[in-house]
Design a protein around this motif. Structure first.
Motif, PDB file in Angstrom:
ATOM      1  N   LEU A  88     -66.074  -3.165  -7.208  1.00 14.29           N
ATOM      2  CA  LEU A  88     -64.737  -3.967  -6.916  1.00 14.29           C
ATOM      3  C   LEU A  88     -64.580  -4.341  -5.522  1.00 14.29           C
ATOM      4  O   LEU A  88     -64.132  -5.597  -5.234  1.00 14.29           O
ATOM      5  N   GLU A  89     -64.892  -3.648  -4.242  1.00 16.22           N
ATOM      6  CA  GLU A  89     -64.910  -4.023  -2.960  1.00 16.22           C
ATOM      7  C   GLU A  89     -65.797  -5.136  -2.927  1.00 16.22           C
ATOM      8  O   GLU A  89     -65.519  -6.084  -1.911  1.00 16.22           O
ATOM      9  N   HIS A  90     -67.002  -4.981  -3.528  1.00 14.48           N
ATOM     10  CA  HIS A  90     -67.908  -6.188  -3.210  1.00 14.48           C
ATOM     11  C   HIS A  90     -67.363  -7.431  -3.648  1.00 14.48           C
ATOM     12  O   HIS A  90     -67.358  -8.541  -3.185  1.00 14.48           O
ATOM     13  N   LEU A  91     -66.797  -7.599  -4.932  1.00 11.86           N
ATOM     14  CA  LEU A  91     -66.165  -8.547  -5.705  1.00 11.86           C
ATOM     15  C   LEU A  91     -65.083  -9.206  -4.686  1.00 11.86           C
ATOM     16  O   LEU A  91     -64.764 -10.371  -4.787  1.00 11.86           O
ATOM     17  N   GLU A  92     -64.191  -8.345  -4.231  1.00  9.59           N
ATOM     18  CA  GLU A  92     -63.401  -8.775  -3.471  1.00  9.59           C
ATOM     19  C   GLU A  92     -63.667  -9.434  -2.139  1.00  9.59           C
ATOM     20  O   GLU A  92     -63.201 -10.596  -1.706  1.00  9.59           O
ATOM     21  N   ARG A  93     -64.654  -8.886  -1.531  1.00  5.68           N
ATOM     22  CA  ARG A  93     -65.084  -9.619  -0.091  1.00  5.68           C
ATOM     23  C   ARG A  93     -65.760 -10.928  -0.549  1.00  5.68           C
ATOM     24  O   ARG A  93     -65.740 -11.789   0.377  1.00  5.68           O
ATOM     25  N   GLU A  94     -66.278 -11.204  -1.955  1.00  7.44           N
ATOM     26  CA  GLU A  94     -66.764 -12.433  -2.164  1.00  7.44           C
ATOM     27  C   GLU A  94     -65.981 -13.719  -2.547  1.00  7.44           C
ATOM     28  O   GLU A  94     -66.294 -14.804  -2.391  1.00  7.44           O
ATOM     29  N   GLN A  95     -64.721 -13.349  -2.530  1.00 12.17           N
ATOM     30  CA  GLN A  95     -63.588 -14.229  -2.914  1.00 12.17           C
ATOM     31  C   GLN A  95     -63.511 -15.267  -1.827  1.00 12.17           C
ATOM     32  O   GLN A  95     -63.073 -14.747  -0.660  1.00 12.17           O
ATOM     33  N   GLN A  96     -63.425 -16.583  -1.924  1.00 14.08           N
ATOM     34  CA  GLN A  96     -63.254 -17.516  -0.910  1.00 14.08           C
ATOM     35  C   GLN A  96     -61.734 -17.835  -1.163  1.00 14.08           C
ATOM     36  O   GLN A  96     -61.359 -18.537  -2.154  1.00 14.08           O
ATOM     37  N   ILE A  97     -60.839 -17.728  -0.289  1.00 15.12           N
ATOM     38  CA  ILE A  97     -59.448 -18.313  -0.276  1.00 15.12           C
ATOM     39  C   ILE A  97     -59.268 -19.385   0.500  1.00 15.12           C
ATOM     40  O   ILE A  97     -59.462 -19.349   1.544  1.00 15.12           O
ATOM     41  N   PRO A  98     -59.146 -20.628  -0.257  1.00 17.30           N
ATOM     42  CA  PRO A  98     -58.937 -21.858   0.562  1.00 17.30           C
ATOM     43  C   PRO A  98     -57.614 -21.811   1.454  1.00 17.30           C
ATOM     44  O   PRO A  98     -56.617 -21.191   1.084  1.00 17.30           O
ATOM     45  N   GLU A  99     -57.586 -22.504   2.522  1.00 18.29           N
ATOM     46  CA  GLU A  99     -56.393 -22.394   3.509  1.00 18.29           C
ATOM     47  C   GLU A  99     -55.057 -23.114   2.766  1.00 18.29           C
ATOM     48  O   GLU A  99     -54.122 -22.646   2.703  1.00 18.29           O
ATOM     49  N   GLU A 100     -55.495 -24.038   1.821  1.00 13.40           N
ATOM     50  CA  GLU A 100     -54.427 -24.523   1.175  1.00 13.40           C
ATOM     51  C   GLU A 100     -53.675 -23.652   0.071  1.00 13.40           C
ATOM     52  O   GLU A 100     -52.475 -23.570  -0.083  1.00 13.40           O
ATOM     53  N   ALA A 101     -54.496 -22.756  -0.638  1.00 11.19           N
ATOM     54  CA  ALA A 101     -53.939 -21.909  -1.541  1.00 11.19           C
ATOM     55  C   ALA A 101     -53.074 -20.881  -0.853  1.00 11.19           C
ATOM     56  O   ALA A 101     -52.080 -20.433  -1.196  1.00 11.19           O
ATOM     57  N   ALA A 102     -53.508 -20.307   0.386  1.00 10.18           N
ATOM     58  CA  ALA A 102     -52.750 -19.374   1.112  1.00 10.18           C
ATOM     59  C   ALA A 102     -51.366 -19.976   1.540  1.00 10.18           C
ATOM     60  O   ALA A 102     -50.425 -19.272   1.555  1.00 10.18           O
ATOM     61  N   TYR A 103     -51.421 -21.474   2.110  1.00  7.31           N
ATOM     62  CA  TYR A 103     -50.132 -22.049   2.700  1.00  7.31           C
ATOM     63  C   TYR A 103     -49.354 -22.167   1.360  1.00  7.31           C
ATOM     64  O   TYR A 103     -47.939 -21.920   1.597  1.00  7.31           O
ATOM     65  N   ASP A 104     -49.883 -22.418   0.452  1.00  3.19           N
ATOM     66  CA  ASP A 104     -49.125 -22.831  -1.034  1.00  3.19           C
ATOM     67  C   ASP A 104     -48.394 -21.431  -1.177  1.00  3.19           C
ATOM     68  O   ASP A 104     -47.339 -21.356  -1.826  1.00  3.19           O
ATOM     69  N   TYR A 105     -48.894 -20.344  -1.297  1.00  7.12           N
ATOM     70  CA  TYR A 105     -48.442 -19.065  -1.699  1.00  7.12           C
ATOM     71  C   TYR A 105     -47.277 -18.897  -0.558  1.00  7.12           C
ATOM     72  O   TYR A 105     -46.334 -18.338  -1.050  1.00  7.12           O
ATOM     73  N   TYR A 106     -47.480 -19.013   0.647  1.00  2.00           N
ATOM     74  CA  TYR A 106     -46.427 -18.784   1.550  1.00  2.00           C
ATOM     75  C   TYR A 106     -45.201 -19.668   1.341  1.00  2.00           C
ATOM     76  O   TYR A 106     -44.074 -19.214   1.469  1.00  2.00           O
ATOM     77  N   ASP A 107     -45.538 -21.097   0.887  1.00  5.02           N
ATOM     78  CA  ASP A 107     -44.297 -21.879   0.584  1.00  5.02           C
ATOM     79  C   ASP A 107     -43.518 -21.650  -0.604  1.00  5.02           C
ATOM     80  O   ASP A 107     -42.383 -21.730  -0.597  1.00  5.02           O
ATOM     81  N   ARG A 108     -44.272 -21.031  -1.663  1.00  3.99           N
ATOM     82  CA  ARG A 108     -43.621 -20.581  -2.830  1.00  3.99           C
ATOM     83  C   ARG A 108     -42.957 -19.472  -2.922  1.00  3.99           C
ATOM     84  O   ARG A 108     -42.346 -19.056  -3.892  1.00  3.99           O
ATOM     85  N   ASN A 109     -43.341 -18.487  -1.822  1.00  2.00           N
ATOM     86  CA  ASN A 109     -42.823 -17.205  -1.945  1.00  2.00           C
ATOM     87  C   ASN A 109     -42.119 -17.003  -0.463  1.00  2.00           C
ATOM     88  O   ASN A 109     -42.227 -15.823   0.086  1.00  2.00           O
ATOM     89  N   ARG A 110     -41.225 -17.939  -0.470  1.00  2.00           N
ATOM     90  CA  ARG A 110     -40.838 -17.791   0.956  1.00  2.00           C
ATOM     91  C   ARG A 110     -39.342 -16.500   1.101  1.00  2.00           C
ATOM     92  O   ARG A 110     -39.205 -15.997   2.118  1.00  2.00           O
ATOM     93  N   ASP A 111     -39.372 -15.758   0.061  1.00  2.00           N
ATOM     94  CA  ASP A 111     -38.298 -14.747   0.016  1.00  2.00           C
ATOM     95  C   ASP A 111     -39.317 -13.589   0.541  1.00  2.00           C
ATOM     96  O   ASP A 111     -38.427 -12.532   1.036  1.00  2.00           O
ATOM     97  N   ARG A 112     -40.520 -13.665   0.522  1.00  2.00           N
ATOM     98  CA  ARG A 112     -41.200 -12.430   1.071  1.00  2.00           C
ATOM     99  C   ARG A 112     -41.226 -12.643   2.653  1.00  2.00           C
ATOM    100  O   ARG A 112     -41.596 -11.561   3.100  1.00  2.00           O
ATOM    101  N   PHE A 113     -41.075 -13.898   3.179  1.00  2.00           N
ATOM    102  CA  PHE A 113     -41.434 -14.124   4.693  1.00  2.00           C
ATOM    103  C   PHE A 113     -40.185 -14.231   5.409  1.00  2.00           C
ATOM    104  O   PHE A 113     -40.190 -15.010   6.629  1.00  2.00           O
ATOM    105  N   LEU A 114     -38.928 -14.022   4.978  1.00  2.00           N
ATOM    106  CA  LEU A 114     -37.783 -14.203   5.934  1.00  2.00           C
ATOM    107  C   LEU A 114     -37.755 -13.219   7.173  1.00  2.00           C
ATOM    108  O   LEU A 114     -38.402 -12.179   6.987  1.00  2.00           O
TER     109      LEU A 114
END
Length: 217
Positions: free
Chosen positions: A118-144
């Protein structure tokens, strides 16, 4: 009763490994009626067989991934050693396994090979910058900001203050990578155990081919 609980790629998985896990994990059920207790124990044996098979499959996957065999896993995949290795009882934090289901959660608790994979599979995942920012934008309640939280601000109002994206970016990427790694682990597991052959009495607890099947998480 057969000496083997299952066959993986034609190789037997000893029922002794299932019995060792059953000894390490106390029964949840507190049945007193003989017929109910017998049913609970049958289901527990089937449940334990699933955990042991995941361990076996993970050991093999680790061996395939490592240029020196299973050197990257904490347990080796070398016949007798795999049959007699001790079962640990170190459980992960409940918050880390709550969404996994009992079989996979216990497999990760008791199989260092499964955790390593599981740790190997997690390390292999590539998260695009756009996906990370989209998460930030869609979950604003978590970042007040703490001040906005204290006053009960509407997180989706344009004037509400959020923690800067740069400050929370690394945590978002780690969270998305962890989620993607889990999806990859389940995808791997579905493929890996498709051809496993279980001995009678060791089938999946939810297998409808036996009369007292159940599906419980």
């Amino acid at each position: 009763m057969t000496e083997h609980a299952a066959f993986v790629d034609g190789e037997p998985v000893s029922r002794d490994r299932v019995n060792a896990l059953l000894e390490a994990v106390p029964a949840r059920d507190r049945e007193t009626r003989p017929e109910a207790l017998a049913r609970a124990e049958r289901q527990r044996r089937r449940w334990a067989a699933q955990v042991v098979v995941i361990d076996e499959l993970a050991q093999r996957a680790c061996a395939e991934r490592s240029p020196r065999g299973a050197g990257n896993c904490a347990t080796s995949h070398d016949g007798a050693a795999a049959e007699t290795r001790p079962i640990t009882a170190t459980l992960p934090a409940e918050r880390d396994v709550a969404d996994l289901g009992s079989i996979v959660a216990v497999a990760l608790a008791h199989s260092s090979a499964a955790r390593t994979l599981l740790e190997h599979l997690e390390r292999e995942q590539q998260i695009p910058e756009e996906a990370a920012y989209d998460y930030y934008d869609r979950n604003r309640d978590r970042f007040l900001t703490p001040e906005e939280l204290a006053r009960g601000a509407d997180p989706f109002h344009e004037t509400s203050d959020l923690l800067p994206y740069a400050q929370v970016r690394e945590g978002i990427i780690l969270e998305l990578r962890r989620a993607a790694g889990r999806r990859a682990f389940f995808d791997w597991l579905d493929r890996a155990r498709a051809d496993v052959v279980y001995a009678p009495g060791y089938e999946h607890p939810g297998d409808p081919s036996h009369p007292d099947h159940e599906h419980r998480h």
